[in-house]
Design a protein around this motif. Structure first.
Motif, PDB file in Angstrom:
ATOM      1  N   TRP A 135       0.803  -1.221   0.000  1.00  0.00           N
ATOM      2  CA  TRP A 135       0.000   0.000   0.000  1.00  0.00           C
ATOM      3  C   TRP A 135       0.831   1.265   0.000  1.00  0.00           C
ATOM      4  N   SER A 136       2.150   1.173   0.184  1.00  0.00           N
ATOM      5  CA  SER A 136       3.036   2.326   0.020  1.00  0.00           C
ATOM      6  C   SER A 136       4.429   1.799  -0.298  1.00  0.00           C
ATOM      7  N   ALA A 137       5.266   2.650  -0.871  1.00  0.00           N
ATOM      8  CA  ALA A 137       6.610   2.223  -1.250  1.00  0.00           C
ATOM      9  C   ALA A 137       7.403   1.759  -0.029  1.00  0.00           C
ATOM     10  N   ALA A 138       7.184   2.400   1.103  1.00  0.00           N
ATOM     11  CA  ALA A 138       7.913   2.039   2.322  1.00  0.00           C
ATOM     12  C   ALA A 138       7.156   1.017   3.162  1.00  0.00           C
ATOM     13  N   GLY A 139       5.899   0.806   2.844  1.00  0.00           N
ATOM     14  CA  GLY A 139       5.069  -0.099   3.627  1.00  0.00           C
ATOM     15  C   GLY A 139       5.275  -1.548   3.247  1.00  0.00           C
ATOM     16  N   GLY A 140       4.783  -2.405   4.108  1.00  0.00           N
ATOM     17  CA  GLY A 140       4.872  -3.835   3.828  1.00  0.00           C
ATOM     18  C   GLY A 140       3.671  -4.292   3.026  1.00  0.00           C
ATOM     19  N   TYR A 141       3.605  -5.582   2.803  1.00  0.00           N
ATOM     20  CA  TYR A 141       2.496  -6.171   2.070  1.00  0.00           C
ATOM     21  C   TYR A 141       1.370  -6.550   3.024  1.00  0.00           C
ATOM     22  N   MET A 142       0.153  -6.489   2.515  1.00  0.00           N
ATOM     23  CA  MET A 142      -1.005  -6.969   3.261  1.00  0.00           C
ATOM     24  C   MET A 142      -1.858  -7.798   2.302  1.00  0.00           C
ATOM     25  N   PRO A 143      -2.706  -8.667   2.833  1.00  0.00           N
ATOM     26  CA  PRO A 143      -3.548  -9.486   1.950  1.00  0.00           C
ATOM     27  C   PRO A 143      -4.432  -8.611   1.052  1.00  0.00           C
ATOM     28  N   LEU A 144      -4.450  -8.923  -0.228  1.00  0.00           N
ATOM     29  CA  LEU A 144      -5.226  -8.150  -1.204  1.00  0.00           C
ATOM     30  C   LEU A 144      -6.708  -8.162  -0.863  1.00  0.00           C
ATOM     31  N   GLU A 145      -7.236  -9.282  -0.436  1.00  0.00           N
ATOM     32  CA  GLU A 145      -8.661  -9.371  -0.121  1.00  0.00           C
ATOM     33  C   GLU A 145      -9.048  -8.391   0.982  1.00  0.00           C
ATOM     34  N   ARG A 146      -8.252  -8.331   2.041  1.00  0.00           N
ATOM     35  CA  ARG A 146      -8.541  -7.404   3.146  1.00  0.00           C
ATOM     36  C   ARG A 146      -8.395  -5.949   2.696  1.00  0.00           C
ATOM     37  N   TYR A 147      -7.376  -5.675   1.890  1.00  0.00           N
ATOM     38  CA  TYR A 147      -7.150  -4.332   1.369  1.00  0.00           C
ATOM     39  C   TYR A 147      -8.342  -3.873   0.529  1.00  0.00           C
ATOM     40  N   LEU A 148      -8.796  -4.747  -0.373  1.00  0.00           N
ATOM     41  CA  LEU A 148      -9.945  -4.400  -1.214  1.00  0.00           C
ATOM     42  C   LEU A 148     -11.199  -4.188  -0.378  1.00  0.00           C
ATOM     43  N   ASP A 149     -11.419  -5.022   0.635  1.00  0.00           N
ATOM     44  CA  ASP A 149     -12.579  -4.854   1.525  1.00  0.00           C
ATOM     45  C   ASP A 149     -12.566  -3.468   2.169  1.00  0.00           C
ATOM     46  N   GLU A 150     -11.407  -3.073   2.717  1.00  0.00           N
ATOM     47  CA  GLU A 150     -11.291  -1.773   3.380  1.00  0.00           C
ATOM     48  C   GLU A 150     -11.502  -0.625   2.405  1.00  0.00           C
ATOM     49  N   ARG A 151     -10.865  -0.700   1.236  1.00  0.00           N
ATOM     50  CA  ARG A 151     -10.963   0.383   0.258  1.00  0.00           C
ATOM     51  C   ARG A 151     -12.360   0.507  -0.341  1.00  0.00           C
ATOM     52  N   ILE A 152     -13.004  -0.606  -0.595  1.00  0.00           N
ATOM     53  CA  ILE A 152     -14.369  -0.565  -1.128  1.00  0.00           C
ATOM     54  C   ILE A 152     -15.306   0.014  -0.080  1.00  0.00           C
ATOM     55  N   ASP A 153     -15.136  -0.362   1.172  1.00  0.00           N
ATOM     56  CA  ASP A 153     -15.964   0.184   2.238  1.00  0.00           C
ATOM     57  C   ASP A 153     -15.769   1.699   2.354  1.00  0.00           C
ATOM     58  N   LEU A 154     -14.516   2.180   2.265  1.00  0.00           N
ATOM     59  CA  LEU A 154     -14.253   3.620   2.310  1.00  0.00           C
ATOM     60  C   LEU A 154     -14.862   4.343   1.111  1.00  0.00           C
ATOM     61  N   LEU A 155     -14.807   3.727  -0.043  1.00  0.00           N
ATOM     62  CA  LEU A 155     -15.354   4.354  -1.245  1.00  0.00           C
ATOM     63  C   LEU A 155     -16.877   4.427  -1.183  1.00  0.00           C
ATOM     64  N   ARG A 156     -17.503   3.381  -0.687  1.00  0.00           N
ATOM     65  CA  ARG A 156     -18.964   3.347  -0.620  1.00  0.00           C
ATOM     66  C   ARG A 156     -19.518   4.126   0.570  1.00  0.00           C
ATOM     67  N   HIS A 157     -18.735   4.228   1.646  1.00  0.00           N
ATOM     68  CA  HIS A 157     -19.163   4.923   2.869  1.00  0.00           C
ATOM     69  C   HIS A 157     -18.042   5.824   3.349  1.00  0.00           C
ATOM     70  N   PRO A 158     -17.820   6.953   2.669  1.00  0.00           N
ATOM     71  CA  PRO A 158     -16.697   7.814   3.048  1.00  0.00           C
ATOM     72  C   PRO A 158     -16.921   8.425   4.444  1.00  0.00           C
ATOM     73  N   PRO A 159     -15.819   8.702   5.142  1.00  0.00           N
ATOM     74  CA  PRO A 159     -15.950   9.351   6.450  1.00  0.00           C
ATOM     75  C   PRO A 159     -16.599  10.730   6.297  1.00  0.00           C
ATOM     76  N   GLU A 160     -17.206  11.184   7.363  1.00  0.00           N
ATOM     77  CA  GLU A 160     -17.861  12.489   7.346  1.00  0.00           C
ATOM     78  C   GLU A 160     -16.849  13.575   6.963  1.00  0.00           C
ATOM     79  N   ARG A 161     -17.259  14.483   6.091  1.00  0.00           N
ATOM     80  CA  ARG A 161     -16.469  15.609   5.594  1.00  0.00           C
ATOM     81  C   ARG A 161     -15.261  15.179   4.784  1.00  0.00           C
ATOM     82  N   ALA A 162     -15.310  13.992   4.181  1.00  0.00           N
ATOM     83  CA  ALA A 162     -14.172  13.544   3.354  1.00  0.00           C
ATOM     84  C   ALA A 162     -14.367  13.958   1.916  1.00  0.00           C
TER      85      ALA A 162
END
Length: 162
Positions: A135-162
Motif C-alpha cells: 500500500w506504500s513504497a515504504a510499507g509492507g504487504y497486506m492481503p489483497l482481499e482485506r485491502y480491497l474490503d477496506e478500500r471498497i468500504d471507504l469508497l462506498r461509505h466515506p468518512p464524514e467531511r471527506a
C-alpha cells in the motif's frame, strides 16, 4: 504463479463496486507545434476507474496509480517552488483536455498484468497461495482481499467531511 487468485479477487471487487462513482483516468499529451507555434499540453481522457488507494480498477483491468490532478483554469501567478508551478500546469492541462473544473483525473498510471506480477514495478504480488498488495513504497504487504474490503468500504461509505 497464482495470478488467477488475484484476478478472481479483482473481479469480485468490480461486482461489489457496481454503480459506485468512478474517477477519470487520462494521459498527458505534450503540446504539438501548429505553424511553428507551440501549443500547451493537455490531459486526454482514457476512461474511468474506481480509485482504491494504490490501485485503479477498470472494467477489464487494474492499474497502478500515478499522480492525481484536480482540474483548474489556468491563472498566471508566482510560485515559491517549481513543484507548485508543475502542479498548476497539470491542473490547467486537465482543464484544456475537457475535465470539468474541480474534478480529479489520474495521470501517470501504468497497467498491471495479474498473471505476470513484478514486485519491483507493481504494488501487487503473489507469495505462495496469497495475493498481496503493497500500500506504500515504504510499507509492507497486506492481503489483497482485506485491502480491497477496506478500500471498497471507504469508497462506498466515506468518512464524514471527506
Amino acid at each position: 504463479m497464482n495470478g488467477a487468485l488475484t484476478e478472481q479477487l479483482l473481479s469480485a471487487a468490480r461486482a461489489r463496486l457496481g454503480e459506485t462513482p468512478r474517477e477519470r483516468i487520462g494521459e498527458l499529451q505534450e503540446g504539438r507545434r501548429l505553424l511553428g507555434i507551440p501549443r500547451p499540453a493537455r490531459i486526454v481522457a482514457r476512461g474511468t476507474a474506481w480509485h482504491l488507494g494504490v490501485l485503479l480498477l477498470t472494467d477489464d483491468g487494474v492499474l497502478a496509480t500515478g499522480d492525481i490532478v484536480r482540474s483548474r483554469a489556468e491563472v498566471r501567478r508566482g510560485f515559491a517552488a517549481e513543484s507548485q508551478r508543475r502542479r498548476a500546469e497539470l491542473a490547467a492541462a486537465a482543464a484544456r483536455g475537457g475535465v470539468p473544473e474541480g474534478e480529479t483525473v489520474h495521470i501517470g498510471w501504468h497497467p498491471i498484468d495479474p498473471a505476470r506480477l513484478d514486485a519491483a514495478s507493481s504494488p501487487l504480488a503473489v507469495r505462495g497461495d496469497d495475493a498481496l498488495v503493497r500500500w506504500s513504497a515504504a510499507g509492507g504487504y497486506m492481503p489483497l482481499e482485506r485491502y480491497l474490503d477496506e478500500r471498497i468500504d471507504l469508497l462506498r461509505h466515506p468518512p464524514e467531511r471527506a
